[in-house]
Write a protein that holds these residues in place. Structure first.
Motif, PDB file in Angstrom:
ATOM      1  N   MET A 133       9.681   8.201   1.292  1.00 57.36           N
ATOM      2  CA  MET A 133       9.615   6.944   0.544  1.00 57.36           C
ATOM      3  C   MET A 133       8.220   6.364   0.714  1.00 57.36           C
ATOM      4  O   MET A 133       7.550   6.629   1.705  1.00 57.36           O
ATOM      5  CB  MET A 133      10.604   5.922   1.109  1.00 57.36           C
ATOM      6  CG  MET A 133      12.023   6.378   1.193  1.00 57.36           C
ATOM      7  SD  MET A 133      13.132   5.068   1.786  1.00 57.36           S
ATOM      8  CE  MET A 133      12.617   4.871   3.502  1.00 57.36           C
ATOM      9  N   LYS A 134       7.823   5.547  -0.252  1.00 54.10           N
ATOM     10  CA  LYS A 134       6.529   4.861  -0.164  1.00 54.10           C
ATOM     11  C   LYS A 134       6.651   3.491  -0.818  1.00 54.10           C
ATOM     12  O   LYS A 134       7.180   3.354  -1.913  1.00 54.10           O
ATOM     13  CB  LYS A 134       5.425   5.651  -0.860  1.00 54.10           C
ATOM     14  CG  LYS A 134       4.073   4.937  -0.810  1.00 54.10           C
ATOM     15  CD  LYS A 134       2.967   5.805  -1.329  1.00 54.10           C
ATOM     16  CE  LYS A 134       1.619   5.107  -1.282  1.00 54.10           C
ATOM     17  NZ  LYS A 134       1.173   4.754   0.051  1.00 54.10           N
ATOM     18  N   TYR A 135       6.114   2.489  -0.130  1.00 51.18           N
ATOM     19  CA  TYR A 135       6.046   1.133  -0.665  1.00 51.18           C
ATOM     20  C   TYR A 135       4.765   0.989  -1.477  1.00 51.18           C
ATOM     21  O   TYR A 135       3.696   1.393  -1.026  1.00 51.18           O
ATOM     22  CB  TYR A 135       6.051   0.124   0.489  1.00 51.18           C
ATOM     23  CG  TYR A 135       5.622  -1.259   0.074  1.00 51.18           C
ATOM     24  CD1 TYR A 135       6.522  -2.119  -0.529  1.00 51.18           C
ATOM     25  CD2 TYR A 135       4.328  -1.690   0.279  1.00 51.18           C
ATOM     26  CE1 TYR A 135       6.134  -3.394  -0.921  1.00 51.18           C
ATOM     27  CE2 TYR A 135       3.927  -2.958  -0.103  1.00 51.18           C
ATOM     28  CZ  TYR A 135       4.827  -3.802  -0.708  1.00 51.18           C
ATOM     29  OH  TYR A 135       4.442  -5.052  -1.101  1.00 51.18           O
ATOM     30  N   VAL A 136       4.882   0.412  -2.681  1.00 49.61           N
ATOM     31  CA  VAL A 136       3.714   0.101  -3.504  1.00 49.61           C
ATOM     32  C   VAL A 136       3.932  -1.260  -4.162  1.00 49.61           C
ATOM     33  O   VAL A 136       5.071  -1.729  -4.290  1.00 49.61           O
ATOM     34  CB  VAL A 136       3.446   1.163  -4.605  1.00 49.61           C
ATOM     35  CG1 VAL A 136       3.090   2.511  -3.992  1.00 49.61           C
ATOM     36  CG2 VAL A 136       4.633   1.303  -5.539  1.00 49.61           C
ATOM     37  N   GLU A 137       2.848  -1.876  -4.545  1.00 49.91           N
ATOM     38  CA  GLU A 137       2.922  -3.092  -5.355  1.00 49.91           C
ATOM     39  C   GLU A 137       2.360  -2.756  -6.718  1.00 49.91           C
ATOM     40  O   GLU A 137       1.267  -2.199  -6.823  1.00 49.91           O
ATOM     41  CB  GLU A 137       2.122  -4.228  -4.729  1.00 49.91           C
ATOM     42  CG  GLU A 137       2.812  -4.854  -3.551  1.00 49.91           C
ATOM     43  CD  GLU A 137       2.108  -6.102  -3.039  1.00 49.91           C
ATOM     44  OE1 GLU A 137       1.615  -6.896  -3.877  1.00 49.91           O
ATOM     45  OE2 GLU A 137       2.051  -6.264  -1.821  1.00 49.91           O
ATOM     46  N   VAL A 138       3.142  -3.068  -7.759  1.00 49.25           N
ATOM     47  CA  VAL A 138       2.728  -2.800  -9.128  1.00 49.25           C
ATOM     48  C   VAL A 138       2.968  -4.073  -9.937  1.00 49.25           C
ATOM     49  O   VAL A 138       4.098  -4.568  -9.994  1.00 49.25           O
ATOM     50  CB  VAL A 138       3.511  -1.618  -9.742  1.00 49.25           C
ATOM     51  CG1 VAL A 138       3.101  -1.383 -11.191  1.00 49.25           C
ATOM     52  CG2 VAL A 138       3.308  -0.356  -8.917  1.00 49.25           C
ATOM     53  N   GLN A 139       1.912  -4.582 -10.512  1.00 50.60           N
ATOM     54  CA  GLN A 139       1.976  -5.797 -11.329  1.00 50.60           C
ATOM     55  C   GLN A 139       2.744  -6.918 -10.620  1.00 50.60           C
ATOM     56  O   GLN A 139       3.600  -7.582 -11.190  1.00 50.60           O
ATOM     57  CB  GLN A 139       2.583  -5.497 -12.697  1.00 50.60           C
ATOM     58  CG  GLN A 139       1.744  -4.532 -13.506  1.00 50.60           C
ATOM     59  CD  GLN A 139       2.333  -4.202 -14.861  1.00 50.60           C
ATOM     60  OE1 GLN A 139       3.399  -4.654 -15.237  1.00 50.60           O
ATOM     61  NE2 GLN A 139       1.620  -3.378 -15.609  1.00 50.60           N
ATOM     62  N   GLY A 140       2.446  -7.104  -9.336  1.00 47.28           N
ATOM     63  CA  GLY A 140       3.050  -8.174  -8.561  1.00 47.28           C
ATOM     64  C   GLY A 140       4.458  -7.917  -8.064  1.00 47.28           C
ATOM     65  O   GLY A 140       5.068  -8.773  -7.437  1.00 47.28           O
TER      66      GLY A 140
END
Length: 128
Positions: A21-28
């Motif tokens: 798994m990976k955490y990302v932020e996309v468009q807030g």
């Protein structure tokens, strides 16, 4: 989902090897990317129970478990498989107070899922 909404870059495929798994932020938005046997899924990163960070939880197959209250979700559908619970000493203390009754009524909501596309080595998701 609307076909007019563009896909946004989220990560490189090498950042999310199979079984991870990976955490990302996309468009807030806080997004959890999950690789299940080579297929990428994207859901909200925050648990539908009490907002815990799912990226800090555990993954077994298609099931992610929240590290806070052990709610479980199917990452392929976003559906809740197991409601969250307090358990242990925290539950014993809470159950003797008025707030304990409130905590027992907290429902675990399904996760929002996002459409995923992989273009060369870039994982893209559609935020609507």
């Amino acid at each position: 989902m609307s076909d007019t909404m563009p896909f946004a870059d989220a990560a490189q495929i090498s950042d999310v090897p199979p079984g991870s798994m990976k955490y990302v932020e996309v468009q807030g938005r806080e997004i959890l990317l999950v690789n299940v046997e080579g297929k990428i899924y994207a859901t909200d990163n925050r648990c539908g129970h009490m907002n815990g960070p799912l990226s800090m939880g555990t993954l077994q197959g298609t099931v992610v478990e929240c590290p806070l209250h052990h709610a479980r979700f199917d990452v392929t559908t976003g559906k809740t498989l197991k409601e969250g619970h307090l358990g242990g000493v925290a539950h014993a203390v809470m159950s003797t107070t008025k707030s304990g009754g409130i905590m027992d009524m907290v429902k675990t909501h399904d996760l929002r899922t996002y459409e995923v596309s992989v273009d060369h080595d870039i994982i893209k998701i559609r935020i609507d």
